[in-house]
Design an enzyme around this catalytic site. Sequence first.
Site, PDB file in Angstrom:
ATOM      1  N   LEU A 111     -60.947  23.901  15.776  1.00 25.86           N
ATOM      2  CA  LEU A 111     -60.665  25.095  16.579  1.00 25.86           C
ATOM      3  C   LEU A 111     -59.849  24.684  17.805  1.00 25.86           C
ATOM      4  CD1 LEU A 111     -61.231  28.114  17.386  1.00 25.86           C
ATOM      5  CD2 LEU A 111     -63.292  27.297  18.524  1.00 25.86           C
ATOM      6  N   HIS A 136     -72.017  35.876  35.474  1.00 22.47           N
ATOM      7  CA  HIS A 136     -71.055  34.905  34.958  1.00 22.47           C
ATOM      8  C   HIS A 136     -71.760  33.802  34.185  1.00 22.47           C
ATOM      9  CE1 HIS A 136     -67.852  36.961  36.869  1.00 22.47           C
ATOM     10  NE2 HIS A 136     -68.247  36.681  38.096  1.00 22.47           N
ATOM     11  N   ASP A 174     -64.866  40.798  29.735  1.00 26.89           N
ATOM     12  CA  ASP A 174     -65.053  41.570  30.962  1.00 26.89           C
ATOM     13  C   ASP A 174     -66.438  42.206  31.001  1.00 26.89           C
ATOM     14  OD1 ASP A 174     -64.263  42.606  33.415  1.00 26.89           O
ATOM     15  OD2 ASP A 174     -63.464  44.444  32.527  1.00 26.89           O
TER      16      ASP A 174
END
Length: 224
Positions: A123, A29, A12
């Site tokens: 991962l 972003h 955030d």
Amino acid sequence: MNKIRHLAIIMDGNGRWAKLKNKNRSYGHSRGLENLKSIIKKIINLKVKYLTLYTFSYDNWKRSTNEIKYIFSLLDNYLNKNYFELKKKRINVKFIGEKNRLPINIKKLINLYNSRQEKRSKLNINIAFNYSSKKELLRAIKLIKKKKLSISENNINNNLYTRLFPNPDLLIRTGGHKRLSDFLLWQISYTEIFFVRKLWPDFNSKDLSNIINNFKVIKRNYGK
Ligand code: IPE
Ligand code: IPE
Ligand code: MG
């Protein structure tokens, strides 16, 4: 010392980061995605096996069309460009969240990645996209009813989007707010939570290492 198998992150603060630099939210972003790439490298070095990223919430549809389109295009570009690179690095990517309302290109991307799950992965990344924890729980309950199973903790776990992941050991939220914003409410019943002041594009590997060092020495009781 605590081991960390599953890390969840609420990334955030992109919008506020951009505003501080007199740029538009989209720029925030884009820098957020750049930051994510370097954080993922660090996570691989740390040998964390599971990573869940809050990328777009169900409630983020309340934002401007421009911003939404930009977030979608960032994701689309990145995942289309890096399909083989991710495969080579043995990184699995899976989407969790509601599929309704999503544009066709994103749905295609989701199907492409969700159908490619390598067993010997280094991962495993869950991208929480168009995600709502409450909707996920309702969906699980509906599935259980449809399968004529009993409502039990196990059956709920097995019908969540996250069924193949262990519960998160650690949840980090950047950006200074101390709230969960409808993220993994069921799965984090015993997760260690760290709220960080820094905005996501500023959160670096050193910050992550510091949190993990603190996490390692926490006495986890599980009610004992
Ligand atoms: C998080 O950053 C990214 C998404 C929700 C897509 P924000 O866009 O919420 O940034 P702030 O919180 O407004 O600064
Ligand atoms: C949570 O951030 C969602 C993501 C980081 C993708 P928000 O910025 O949407 O959360 P609220 O609205 O401040 O609670
Ligand atoms: Mg925000």
